[in-house]
Design a protein around this motif. Structure first.
Motif, PDB file in Angstrom:
ATOM      1  N   VAL A   1     -53.350  11.288  -1.917  1.00  0.00           N
ATOM      2  CA  VAL A   1     -52.203  11.059  -1.786  1.00  0.00           C
ATOM      3  C   VAL A   1     -51.554  11.303  -0.705  1.00  0.00           C
ATOM      4  O   VAL A   1     -51.356  12.978  -1.551  1.00  0.00           O
ATOM      5  N   PRO A   2     -52.118  10.894   0.251  1.00  0.00           N
ATOM      6  CA  PRO A   2     -51.040  11.784   1.105  1.00  0.00           C
ATOM      7  C   PRO A   2     -49.606  12.623   1.256  1.00  0.00           C
ATOM      8  O   PRO A   2     -49.292  13.275   1.587  1.00  0.00           O
ATOM      9  N   VAL A   3     -49.186  11.445   0.409  1.00  0.00           N
ATOM     10  CA  VAL A   3     -47.562  11.348   0.660  1.00  0.00           C
ATOM     11  C   VAL A   3     -47.061  12.372  -0.521  1.00  0.00           C
ATOM     12  O   VAL A   3     -45.774  13.285  -0.354  1.00  0.00           O
ATOM     13  N   ALA A   4     -48.071  12.813  -1.456  1.00  0.00           N
ATOM     14  CA  ALA A   4     -46.899  13.898  -1.884  1.00  0.00           C
ATOM     15  C   ALA A   4     -47.853  15.350  -1.480  1.00  0.00           C
ATOM     16  O   ALA A   4     -48.835  15.469  -0.449  1.00  0.00           O
ATOM     17  N   GLY A   5     -46.298  16.639  -1.894  1.00  0.00           N
ATOM     18  CA  GLY A   5     -46.085  17.779  -1.036  1.00  0.00           C
ATOM     19  C   GLY A   5     -47.121  18.450  -2.032  1.00  0.00           C
ATOM     20  O   GLY A   5     -47.890  19.734  -0.694  1.00  0.00           O
ATOM     21  N   ALA A   6     -47.473  18.359  -3.064  1.00  0.00           N
ATOM     22  CA  ALA A   6     -48.443  19.043  -3.271  1.00  0.00           C
ATOM     23  C   ALA A   6     -49.273  18.752  -4.909  1.00  0.00           C
ATOM     24  O   ALA A   6     -48.704  17.681  -5.235  1.00  0.00           O
ATOM     25  N   ALA A   7     -49.948  18.746  -5.482  1.00  0.00           N
ATOM     26  CA  ALA A   7     -50.365  18.472  -5.914  1.00  0.00           C
ATOM     27  C   ALA A   7     -51.240  20.025  -7.451  1.00  0.00           C
ATOM     28  O   ALA A   7     -50.999  20.784  -7.190  1.00  0.00           O
ATOM     29  N   HIS A   8     -51.658  19.376  -9.005  1.00  0.00           N
ATOM     30  CA  HIS A   8     -51.724  20.144  -9.432  1.00  0.00           C
ATOM     31  C   HIS A   8     -53.121  19.595 -10.803  1.00  0.00           C
ATOM     32  O   HIS A   8     -52.412  18.132 -10.663  1.00  0.00           O
TER      33      HIS A   8
ATOM     34  N   LEU B   1     -52.493  14.781 -14.213  1.00  0.00           N
ATOM     35  CA  LEU B   1     -52.133  14.661 -12.771  1.00  0.00           C
ATOM     36  C   LEU B   1     -50.920  14.727 -12.735  1.00  0.00           C
ATOM     37  O   LEU B   1     -49.905  13.750 -12.686  1.00  0.00           O
ATOM     38  N   LEU B   2     -50.330  15.924 -11.392  1.00  0.00           N
ATOM     39  CA  LEU B   2     -49.344  16.342 -10.980  1.00  0.00           C
ATOM     40  C   LEU B   2     -49.123  16.173  -9.679  1.00  0.00           C
ATOM     41  O   LEU B   2     -49.654  16.725  -8.898  1.00  0.00           O
ATOM     42  N   LEU B   3     -48.210  15.220  -8.886  1.00  0.00           N
ATOM     43  CA  LEU B   3     -48.461  15.146  -7.729  1.00  0.00           C
ATOM     44  C   LEU B   3     -46.671  14.663  -6.720  1.00  0.00           C
ATOM     45  O   LEU B   3     -45.883  14.350  -7.830  1.00  0.00           O
ATOM     46  N   GLY B   4     -46.763  15.293  -6.155  1.00  0.00           N
ATOM     47  CA  GLY B   4     -44.851  15.190  -5.985  1.00  0.00           C
ATOM     48  C   GLY B   4     -44.231  16.893  -4.905  1.00  0.00           C
ATOM     49  O   GLY B   4     -45.582  17.107  -3.732  1.00  0.00           O
ATOM     50  N   ARG B   5     -43.131  16.694  -4.828  1.00  0.00           N
ATOM     51  CA  ARG B   5     -42.053  17.741  -3.890  1.00  0.00           C
ATOM     52  C   ARG B   5     -42.746  19.152  -4.295  1.00  0.00           C
ATOM     53  O   ARG B   5     -43.171  19.525  -5.089  1.00  0.00           O
ATOM     54  N   GLU B   6     -43.198  19.712  -3.288  1.00  0.00           N
ATOM     55  CA  GLU B   6     -44.137  20.916  -2.944  1.00  0.00           C
ATOM     56  C   GLU B   6     -43.215  22.043  -3.843  1.00  0.00           C
ATOM     57  O   GLU B   6     -44.409  22.950  -4.812  1.00  0.00           O
ATOM     58  N   ASP B   7     -42.213  22.307  -3.797  1.00  0.00           N
ATOM     59  CA  ASP B   7     -41.043  23.574  -4.588  1.00  0.00           C
ATOM     60  C   ASP B   7     -40.987  22.792  -6.047  1.00  0.00           C
ATOM     61  O   ASP B   7     -41.916  23.608  -7.052  1.00  0.00           O
ATOM     62  N   LEU B   8     -41.766  21.753  -6.577  1.00  0.00           N
ATOM     63  CA  LEU B   8     -41.713  21.483  -7.746  1.00  0.00           C
ATOM     64  C   LEU B   8     -43.101  21.429  -8.357  1.00  0.00           C
ATOM     65  O   LEU B   8     -43.171  22.002  -9.816  1.00  0.00           O
ATOM     66  N   VAL B   9     -44.133  21.234  -7.535  1.00  0.00           N
ATOM     67  CA  VAL B   9     -45.552  21.424  -7.924  1.00  0.00           C
ATOM     68  C   VAL B   9     -45.694  22.823  -7.931  1.00  0.00           C
ATOM     69  O   VAL B   9     -46.316  23.032  -8.660  1.00  0.00           O
ATOM     70  N   ARG B  10     -45.300  23.679  -7.263  1.00  0.00           N
ATOM     71  CA  ARG B  10     -45.233  24.954  -7.799  1.00  0.00           C
ATOM     72  C   ARG B  10     -45.034  25.035  -8.353  1.00  0.00           C
ATOM     73  O   ARG B  10     -45.661  26.451  -8.633  1.00  0.00           O
ATOM     74  N   ALA B  11     -43.391  25.569  -8.445  1.00  0.00           N
ATOM     75  CA  ALA B  11     -43.109  26.207 -10.024  1.00  0.00           C
ATOM     76  C   ALA B  11     -43.983  25.582 -11.461  1.00  0.00           C
ATOM     77  O   ALA B  11     -44.133  26.329 -11.337  1.00  0.00           O
ATOM     78  N   LEU B  12     -44.082  24.110 -11.447  1.00  0.00           N
ATOM     79  CA  LEU B  12     -44.878  24.107 -12.030  1.00  0.00           C
ATOM     80  C   LEU B  12     -46.473  25.397 -12.834  1.00  0.00           C
ATOM     81  O   LEU B  12     -46.689  25.513 -13.828  1.00  0.00           O
ATOM     82  N   ALA B  13     -47.204  24.831 -11.494  1.00  0.00           N
ATOM     83  CA  ALA B  13     -48.252  25.376 -11.419  1.00  0.00           C
ATOM     84  C   ALA B  13     -48.008  26.982 -12.157  1.00  0.00           C
ATOM     85  O   ALA B  13     -48.980  27.457 -12.564  1.00  0.00           O
ATOM     86  N   ARG B  14     -47.189  27.682 -11.083  1.00  0.00           N
ATOM     87  CA  ARG B  14     -46.987  29.461 -11.378  1.00  0.00           C
ATOM     88  C   ARG B  14     -46.220  29.501 -13.060  1.00  0.00           C
ATOM     89  O   ARG B  14     -45.899  30.370 -13.690  1.00  0.00           O
ATOM     90  N   HIS B  15     -45.665  28.109 -14.268  1.00  0.00           N
ATOM     91  CA  HIS B  15     -45.239  28.278 -15.756  1.00  0.00           C
ATOM     92  C   HIS B  15     -45.867  29.850 -16.395  1.00  0.00           C
ATOM     93  O   HIS B  15     -46.968  28.616 -16.346  1.00  0.00           O
ATOM     94  N   PRO B  16     -46.079  30.185 -17.066  1.00  0.00           N
ATOM     95  CA  PRO B  16     -46.608  30.704 -18.016  1.00  0.00           C
ATOM     96  C   PRO B  16     -46.978  28.946 -18.448  1.00  0.00           C
ATOM     97  O   PRO B  16     -48.998  29.638 -19.318  1.00  0.00           O
TER      98      PRO B  16
END
Length: 467
Positions: free
Chosen positions: A159-166, A316-331
């Motif tokens: 999914v190349p359009v996704a900024g990041a994935a988790h 799967l979580l795909l989307g804006r890089e800032d949101l995905v990064r925030a989710l990935a770092r959440h406890p």
């Protein structure tokens, strides 16, 4: 003194009604000889086949099967020479209690059968990953690296359009993580028509409220327009949620807002597509996919990996890089993370050959009918009441509601359903108009012979019930 039966008794009753042995001496002696010929447990465990089973299944399980086979021989059910073979037949294929089955229900993603079957590439990847791996280690530098980086890269490539994935452990967990990280103590704006039950009694509203978010329901069950969302969005809004009602359809006087209609409201739009379709599929034109939703402006897409993607259970979580990064770092992300086996299977699913789910979706109905005709002809030649018939398969797993896929099936008498389900190789079919149908769309062609042998093996049980 000659033993005589008591009045009103039988030849097998003694003077006080107690059983007496009437077998001739030679017969008793033969039975005793047979019991003496039953192999000892230690001797049986030295049999190479059973010794291999000990390595594969453990000594306790193998010893239990040996004792059960010995008891059958002592009771006269089998000759002593058959004890080793009987013990082997009593053993499962693996040390797990899960039994592999043939899915002939016509439901491609059957939740009770574990949804998507993994591809051969994914199964090999799981086997390789079962030992020590570099899941969180950079072998070049020798320092810690991002967990599952190659699987996440494969997801991004898909999914190349996704900024990041988790990746988390299932689809519900993906939505829970998004709600917790983005809307705890805030509001989630969602249409009343999308407040679904996701299965086994779990309901979306309960799931979201458990994260500490508040729900702001808008619109009605059958009609929700963009203005309904706009009127509800305010300073307390965490995000707008769009949920694909994947396991039902509302028809008639209906309307729903599109993602593109909601992107200008000043808050993220999160879309739960459910079924895990990453790109449009010609066989499922109405099924939402991650690529299309992200291109329409969704900030985040959540989905399951074990449905139309055809991979292991994961979220799967795909989307804006800032949101995905925030989710990935959440406890909470730590509690929801997936293991190395899931990461290996997911990557192989994304980069490997077409999955069994993909092949089943695109199967040629004419070839399915040809397989059914061949199988039916072979079984009918053995005297089995079977015919090949046209059938209709479904996607299942909460995907593509209302979509039917033309298929072909074997039609057998109804008692075959239970006999096949409880056989050595369990086969799951479905009952329809008083017959047991074995639909071939979800059965790989390589399993046709196994399916036929299972039907032949079930025949004695079916015919026995008719006597």
């Amino acid at each position: 003194m000659e033993q005589r039966p008591v009045p009103g008794g039988t030849a097998e009753d003694g003077a006080h009604g107690a059983p007496v042995t009437t077998d001739p001496p030679r017969q008793r002696e033969a039975a005793g000889d047979a019991r003496r010929r039953i192999p000892r447990t230690d001797t049986l465990l030295r049999d190479p086949r059973l010794a291999e089973a000990v390595e594969r299944l453990g000594a306790h399980r193998v010893k239990a099967a040996v004792r059960q086979a010995q008891e059958r021989a002592r009771a006269g059910g089998i000759p002593p020479e058959q004890v080793p073979r009987t013990a082997l037949d009593l053993l499962p294929g693996t040390a797990s209690g899960l039994r592999p089955v043939l899915n002939a229900t016509g439901v491609l993603l059957h939740t009770n059968l574990g949804r998507a079957p993994l591809s051969a590439a994914a199964r090999r990847a799981v086997q390789e990953a079962a030992g020590p791996t570099d899941v969180e280690l950079d072998l070049t530098t020798g320092v810690r690296a991002r967990r599952g980086r190659s699987a996440l890269a494969a997801l991004r490539d898909a999914v190349p359009v996704a900024g990041a994935a988790h990746v988390v452990n299932n689809g519900a967990a993906a939505l829970v993580l998004a709600a917790t990280a983005l809307a705890a103590g805030k509001e989630i704006v969602v249409s009343r028509g999308e407040m679904v039950e996701i299965g086994d009694g779990f309901r979306l509203p309960d799931l979201l409220v458990s994260t500490g978010a508040r729900l702001r329901e808008v619109g009605t069950t059958n009609r929700t327009v963009p203005a309904d969302y706009a009127a509800a969005v305010g300073p307390d809004t965490g995000f707008v949620l769009k949920v694909h009602p994947s396991n039902f359809r509302i028809t008639g006087f209906t309307r729903s807002a599109e993602v593109a209609d909601l992107t200008g409201l000043g808050v993220p739009v999160v879309v739960d597509i459910g079924s895990g379709l990453l790109a449009p599929h010609p066989a499922l034109p109405d099924e939402p996919d991650a690529d299309t939703q992200l291109r329409a402006g969704a900030a985040l897409v959540t989905a399951s990996g074990d449905k139309l993607l055809g991979g292991p259970q994961c979220g799967l979580l795909l989307g804006r890089e800032d949101l995905v990064r925030a989710l990935a770092r959440h406890p909470l992300a730590r509690a929801l993370r997936v293991d190395k086996l899931t990461l290996a299977a997911l990557e192989a699913t994304l980069t490997g050959p077409p999955t069994p789910t993909a092949l089943a979706l695109t199967a040629d109905p004419a070839l399915l009918r040809a397989r059914a005709d061949r199988l039916a002809a072979g079984l009918a030649a053995d005297g089995i009441d079977v015919v090949a018939v046209e059938s209709a398969a479904t996607v299942g797993g909460g995907g593509a509601p209302g979509v039917t896929l033309p298929s072909a099936a074997l039609s057998l008498p109804e008692p075959y359903a239970a006999a096949l389900r409880t056989g050595r190789v369990p086969v799951l079919g479905r009952l329809e108009t008083g017959r047991c149908l074995l639909d071939l769309r979800a059965v790989p062609p390589r399993d046709d012979d196994r399916l036929a042998e299972a039907v032949r093996a079930a025949r004695p049980a079916v015919e026995g019930r008719g006597r």
